[in-house]
Design a protein around this motif. Structure first.
Motif, PDB file in Angstrom:
ATOM      1  N   SER A 120       0.822  -1.215   0.000  1.00 57.72           N
ATOM      2  CA  SER A 120       0.000   0.000   0.000  1.00 57.72           C
ATOM      3  C   SER A 120       0.850   1.256   0.000  1.00 57.72           C
ATOM      4  N   PHE A 121       2.005   1.189   0.616  1.00 60.89           N
ATOM      5  CA  PHE A 121       2.889   2.355   0.643  1.00 60.89           C
ATOM      6  C   PHE A 121       3.539   2.625  -0.714  1.00 60.89           C
ATOM      7  N   GLU A 122       3.315   1.723  -1.688  1.00 65.74           N
ATOM      8  CA  GLU A 122       3.820   1.948  -3.044  1.00 65.74           C
ATOM      9  C   GLU A 122       2.911   2.863  -3.855  1.00 65.74           C
ATOM     10  N   LEU A 123       1.857   3.366  -3.245  1.00 64.47           N
ATOM     11  CA  LEU A 123       0.882   4.176  -3.973  1.00 64.47           C
ATOM     12  C   LEU A 123       1.505   5.359  -4.708  1.00 64.47           C
ATOM     13  N   PRO A 124       2.407   6.152  -4.095  1.00 66.62           N
ATOM     14  CA  PRO A 124       2.997   7.266  -4.853  1.00 66.62           C
ATOM     15  C   PRO A 124       3.750   6.802  -6.097  1.00 66.62           C
ATOM     16  N   VAL A 125       4.465   5.682  -5.992  1.00 68.12           N
ATOM     17  CA  VAL A 125       5.202   5.163  -7.144  1.00 68.12           C
ATOM     18  C   VAL A 125       4.228   4.762  -8.252  1.00 68.12           C
TER      19      VAL A 125
ATOM     20  N   PRO B  80      -1.939  14.927 -13.234  1.00 68.22           N
ATOM     21  CA  PRO B  80      -2.092  15.410 -11.858  1.00 68.22           C
ATOM     22  C   PRO B  80      -3.445  16.067 -11.613  1.00 68.22           C
ATOM     23  N   GLN B  81      -3.957  16.776 -12.616  1.00 67.93           N
ATOM     24  CA  GLN B  81      -5.252  17.425 -12.461  1.00 67.93           C
ATOM     25  C   GLN B  81      -6.359  16.384 -12.298  1.00 67.93           C
ATOM     26  N   GLN B  82      -6.287  15.300 -13.068  1.00 66.83           N
ATOM     27  CA  GLN B  82      -7.284  14.243 -12.931  1.00 66.83           C
ATOM     28  C   GLN B  82      -7.197  13.581 -11.557  1.00 66.83           C
ATOM     29  N   LEU B  83      -5.988  13.419 -11.050  1.00 67.38           N
ATOM     30  CA  LEU B  83      -5.807  12.836  -9.725  1.00 67.38           C
ATOM     31  C   LEU B  83      -6.420  13.735  -8.655  1.00 67.38           C
ATOM     32  N   LYS B  84      -6.265  15.035  -8.825  1.00 70.76           N
ATOM     33  CA  LYS B  84      -6.855  15.968  -7.859  1.00 70.76           C
ATOM     34  C   LYS B  84      -8.380  15.920  -7.909  1.00 70.76           C
ATOM     35  N   GLU B  85      -8.904  15.881  -9.119  1.00 69.41           N
ATOM     36  CA  GLU B  85     -10.355  15.859  -9.266  1.00 69.41           C
ATOM     37  C   GLU B  85     -10.972  14.554  -8.766  1.00 69.41           C
ATOM     38  N   SER B  86     -10.184  13.484  -8.777  1.00 69.39           N
ATOM     39  CA  SER B  86     -10.681  12.170  -8.337  1.00 69.39           C
ATOM     40  C   SER B  86     -10.369  11.901  -6.871  1.00 69.39           C
TER      41      SER B  86
ATOM     42  N   LEU C 296      -0.354   9.392   1.363  1.00 67.39           N
ATOM     43  CA  LEU C 296       0.507   8.978   0.262  1.00 67.39           C
ATOM     44  C   LEU C 296      -0.113   9.328  -1.089  1.00 67.39           C
ATOM     45  N   TYR C 297      -1.424   9.328  -1.175  1.00 67.61           N
ATOM     46  CA  TYR C 297      -2.093   9.740  -2.413  1.00 67.61           C
ATOM     47  C   TYR C 297      -1.769  11.199  -2.726  1.00 67.61           C
ATOM     48  N   GLU C 298      -1.790  12.037  -1.698  1.00 69.51           N
ATOM     49  CA  GLU C 298      -1.452  13.451  -1.904  1.00 69.51           C
ATOM     50  C   GLU C 298       0.010  13.603  -2.316  1.00 69.51           C
ATOM     51  N   ILE C 299       0.894  12.797  -1.697  1.00 74.84           N
ATOM     52  CA  ILE C 299       2.306  12.837  -2.089  1.00 74.84           C
ATOM     53  C   ILE C 299       2.460  12.379  -3.534  1.00 74.84           C
ATOM     54  N   GLY C 300       1.685  11.370  -3.907  1.00 74.93           N
ATOM     55  CA  GLY C 300       1.735  10.888  -5.285  1.00 74.93           C
ATOM     56  C   GLY C 300       1.303  11.946  -6.283  1.00 74.93           C
ATOM     57  N   ILE C 301       0.307  12.754  -5.928  1.00 77.09           N
ATOM     58  CA  ILE C 301      -0.133  13.842  -6.817  1.00 77.09           C
ATOM     59  C   ILE C 301       1.007  14.834  -7.036  1.00 77.09           C
ATOM     60  N   ILE C 302       1.690  15.185  -5.946  1.00 73.04           N
ATOM     61  CA  ILE C 302       2.808  16.135  -6.053  1.00 73.04           C
ATOM     62  C   ILE C 302       3.924  15.556  -6.920  1.00 73.04           C
ATOM     63  N   ALA C 303       4.280  14.277  -6.648  1.00 71.90           N
ATOM     64  CA  ALA C 303       5.357  13.644  -7.412  1.00 71.90           C
ATOM     65  C   ALA C 303       4.971  13.485  -8.876  1.00 71.90           C
ATOM     66  N   ALA C 304       3.700  13.166  -9.157  1.00 68.19           N
ATOM     67  CA  ALA C 304       3.242  13.029 -10.539  1.00 68.19           C
ATOM     68  C   ALA C 304       3.339  14.360 -11.274  1.00 68.19           C
ATOM     69  N   GLY C 305       3.118  15.449 -10.554  1.00 64.33           N
ATOM     70  CA  GLY C 305       3.242  16.764 -11.163  1.00 64.33           C
ATOM     71  C   GLY C 305       4.656  17.078 -11.615  1.00 64.33           C
ATOM     72  N   TRP C 306       5.641  16.485 -10.945  1.00 62.61           N
ATOM     73  CA  TRP C 306       7.036  16.725 -11.334  1.00 62.61           C
ATOM     74  C   TRP C 306       7.424  15.990 -12.608  1.00 62.61           C
TER      75      TRP C 306
ATOM     76  N   LEU D  50       1.789   5.875 -13.611  1.00 59.72           N
ATOM     77  CA  LEU D  50       0.604   6.163 -14.431  1.00 59.72           C
ATOM     78  C   LEU D  50       0.735   7.525 -15.118  1.00 59.72           C
ATOM     79  N   ALA D  51       1.292   8.495 -14.402  1.00 59.01           N
ATOM     80  CA  ALA D  51       1.479   9.818 -15.002  1.00 59.01           C
ATOM     81  C   ALA D  51       2.528   9.777 -16.107  1.00 59.01           C
ATOM     82  N   LEU D  52       3.599   8.995 -15.889  1.00 61.90           N
ATOM     83  CA  LEU D  52       4.640   8.876 -16.914  1.00 61.90           C
ATOM     84  C   LEU D  52       4.091   8.228 -18.179  1.00 61.90           C
ATOM     85  N   LEU D  53       3.207   7.270 -18.003  1.00 55.13           N
ATOM     86  CA  LEU D  53       2.615   6.593 -19.164  1.00 55.13           C
ATOM     87  C   LEU D  53       1.570   7.461 -19.861  1.00 55.13           C
ATOM     88  N   GLY D  54       1.189   8.558 -19.223  1.00 55.81           N
ATOM     89  CA  GLY D  54       0.190   9.435 -19.801  1.00 55.81           C
ATOM     90  C   GLY D  54      -1.234   8.965 -19.599  1.00 55.81           C
TER      91      GLY D  54
END
Length: 254
Positions: free
Chosen positions: A178-183, A196-202, A235-245, A188-192
């Motif tokens: 479960s802690f792998e969620l940010p990765v 990040p906006q969709q992650l925020k909205e969801s 971790l979901y919020e951290i994943g959103i930030i990391a996906a934005g990078w 998913l963001a790298l694959l397109g």
């Protein structure tokens, strides 16, 4: 009837050695991975009972005076520590195992993919270890304390060593995965597939999904469910930030 040209024959002849080379390399990497795992496993066998005693502390500390673990099956005192020693060896050698996988696939990656893949691997291992440590030092003592308090009067809480080991390993795997969620979100963001906006909205749906997942993969008590769901939301919020990078930027020319 069609015949192959000399160029086609040459291409096939060149492809066959390359395939054999890849298979030989794969075999070598697998042997090195298994050898490292077995070496650590054999080295840990003499300490298997001590490792089990250490793993049992979160439960033993919450049992009433005189409480202890029991062995229901005849061979449990042998097989349970050996099983734990193998799992410990797997945890210890995880960086080595992943390195062997990385060394096999890295030559076929582009430079940009190498720059991204290596940090993702390191982050995945670190987050898995963090999840297991979180489970051992915070979740297990809290869960066992809660279960000890609600044990009905006249019932002795005496757990079988195999059942305890299976319970703890499930908790470790649940929290580590479960802690792998940010990765996962970054990939998913790298694959397109998501932005990040969709992650925020969801976010709202994600929170509901997190609590459902926590209810499914944790033991049937509210304490462990909350202690998994709350970190996953963070971790979901951290994943959103990391996906934005790392998210693909839209091409301004299109």
């Amino acid at each position: 009837m069609t015949t192959m040209t000399d160029a086609e024959h040459g291409a096939d002849a060149a492809a066959e050695p390359r395939l054999i080379d890849h298979l030989i390399e794969l075999r070598a990497r697998l042997l090195r991975a298994v050898a490292g795992l077995m070496l650590v496993f054999v080295a840990l066998l003499p300490f298997a009972n001590k490792i089990y005693a250490w793993l049992a502390q979160p439960l033993l500390a919450k049992l009433p005076a005189g409480g202890q673990l029991i062995a229901v099956e005849v061979a449990s005192p042998f097989f349970a520590p050996v099983k734990l020693a193998f799992f410990t060896a797997l945890m210890v050698t995880m960086p080595w195992l992943l390195y062997q996988a990385w060394a096999f696939v890295a030559p076929g990656l582009y430079q940009r993919e190498k720059r991204l893949a290596l940090p993702l691997l390191v982050s995945a291992v670190g987050l898995f270890y963090t999840g297991c440590a979180f489970a051992f030092f915070l979740v297990l003592p809290t869960v066992f304390g809660f279960l000890a308090k609600i044990t009905p009067a006249g019932v002795a809480m005496m757990t079988d060593i195999n059942a305890y080991l299976d319970f703890v390993l499930v908790i470790f795997l649940a929290f580590g995965a479960s802690f792998e969620l940010p990765v996962a979100l970054v990939i998913l963001a790298l694959l397109g597939w998501v932005t990040p906006q969709q992650l925020k909205e969801s976010r709202g749906y994600a929170v509901v999904g997190v609590f459902v997942i926590a209810a499914v993969i944790t033991p049937p008590d509210v304490v462990s469910q909350l202690m998994l769901a709350i970190p996953m939301c963070v971790l979901y919020e951290i994943g959103i930030i990391a996906a934005g990078w790392v998210a693909r930027k839209p091409d301004p020319t299109t």
